[in-house]
Design a protein around this motif. Structure first.
Motif, PDB file in Angstrom:
ATOM      1  N   ARG A 108     -13.626  94.626 152.890  1.00 59.72           N
ATOM      2  CA  ARG A 108     -13.723  95.498 154.656  1.00 59.72           C
ATOM      3  C   ARG A 108     -12.686  93.962 154.351  1.00 59.72           C
ATOM      4  N   SER A 125     -10.149  97.342 156.885  1.00 60.33           N
ATOM      5  CA  SER A 125     -10.488  97.462 157.687  1.00 60.33           C
ATOM      6  C   SER A 125     -10.043  97.559 158.343  1.00 60.33           C
ATOM      7  N   GLN A 130     -13.616 106.360 152.010  1.00 66.45           N
ATOM      8  CA  GLN A 130     -13.247 105.310 153.528  1.00 66.45           C
ATOM      9  C   GLN A 130     -13.196 107.216 154.721  1.00 66.45           C
ATOM     10  N   ASP A 131     -13.782 106.118 156.390  1.00 65.74           N
ATOM     11  CA  ASP A 131     -14.294 107.654 157.384  1.00 65.74           C
ATOM     12  C   ASP A 131     -12.237 107.342 157.193  1.00 65.74           C
ATOM     13  N   THR A 170     -12.040 106.084 161.484  1.00 65.18           N
ATOM     14  CA  THR A 170     -11.762 105.640 162.079  1.00 65.18           C
ATOM     15  C   THR A 170     -11.525 103.979 160.699  1.00 65.18           C
ATOM     16  N   THR A 213     -12.974 103.095 158.353  1.00 60.59           N
ATOM     17  CA  THR A 213     -13.937 102.389 157.688  1.00 60.59           C
ATOM     18  C   THR A 213     -14.349 102.293 157.231  1.00 60.59           C
ATOM     19  N   PRO A 273     -18.202 103.073 155.999  1.00 60.52           N
ATOM     20  CA  PRO A 273     -19.890 103.688 156.022  1.00 60.52           C
ATOM     21  C   PRO A 273     -20.449 103.142 155.291  1.00 60.52           C
ATOM     22  N   GLU A 274     -20.459 103.537 153.881  1.00 62.07           N
ATOM     23  CA  GLU A 274     -21.179 103.308 152.191  1.00 62.07           C
ATOM     24  C   GLU A 274     -21.129 101.510 151.911  1.00 62.07           C
TER      25      GLU A 274
END
Length: 220
Positions: free
Chosen positions: A164, A168, A209-210, A213, A215, A217-218
């Protein structure tokens, strides 16, 4: 003897005809001059990097082989030129707005590993004291590769926190990659996922990865 028509009636009829004529002319001018809506922006195609199968088989896109642009090819042709399966290519929009396909991280190969820091080890002195079990460290060093060198983010951080901290809010384009290190593991951000490697050569997916966004989520 016939009665002459009332002038007021004639004037009223004339005014009505003038109004009708004005309405008709206004409609004709509106249809002829201003009915066509302005053309909207073109070329704003957006393709999810994770879904290259949604492309038409004949659709051509910018193809990269070994980091070099080789021309406009279909996705299948680009995969053959790279010696890979079609699903092994990253597909998306580059900085110019063009559709592009490239092998994973083909424009950003793994960097040289950071130098190993060797800590001074004090000499062992025999003593009758019984050894005491010490708990293992909960984390490891987290480093980011800046393009020219490695910079430490933390000397002791968990792997998920390191991912992250490194990535991120960051997404990369097809063929590009961002590298980091967690302990002895190389981390690599490519379109749609973070990968890991224990030998800095062979990578496997660590987490998805989304793409909207940027980011993970997992990781929660």
């Amino acid at each position: 003897m016939a009665t002459p028509p009332d002038n007021r009636i004639i004037l009223a009829i004339g005014a009505g005809l003038a109004i009708i004529l004005a309405i008709v002319l206004a409609l004709l001018f509106t249809r002829g001059g201003g009915s066509e809506a302005p053309a909207g922006p073109k070329g704003n195609l957006q393709v999810d990097v994770a879904e290259p199968e949604s492309l038409e088989p004949t659709r051509q896109l910018r193809c990269f082989v070994e980091g070099q642009f080789v021309g406009m090819l279909t996705l299948d042709e680009c995969a053959r030129r790279n010696g890979l399966a079609t699903e092994a290519l990253d597909v998306g929009i580059d900085e110019t707005g063009e559709l592009v396909a490239a092998p994973t991280a083909s424009l950003a190969p793994p960097p040289t590993l950071p130098p190993v820091q060797v800590e001074d080890v004090p000499p062992v002195i025999d003593s009758p004291v019984e050894p005491v079990d010490t708990p293992s460290r909960p984390g490891a060093a987290c480093l980011r590769h800046t393009g020219s060198d490695w910079r430490s983010l933390s000397s002791n951080m968990g792997m998920e926190a390191c991912v992250r901290a490194l990535y991120s809010g960051t997404c990369v384009r097809p063929g590009e990659a961002r590298y980091g290190r967690w302990g002895d593991m190389t981390l690599r951000l490519v379109p749609g996922r973070v990968e890991q490697s224990s030998d800095n050569t062979n990578f496997r997916t660590l987490t998805e990865q989304d793409r909207r966004t940027c980011t993970f989520p997992e990781l929660g």
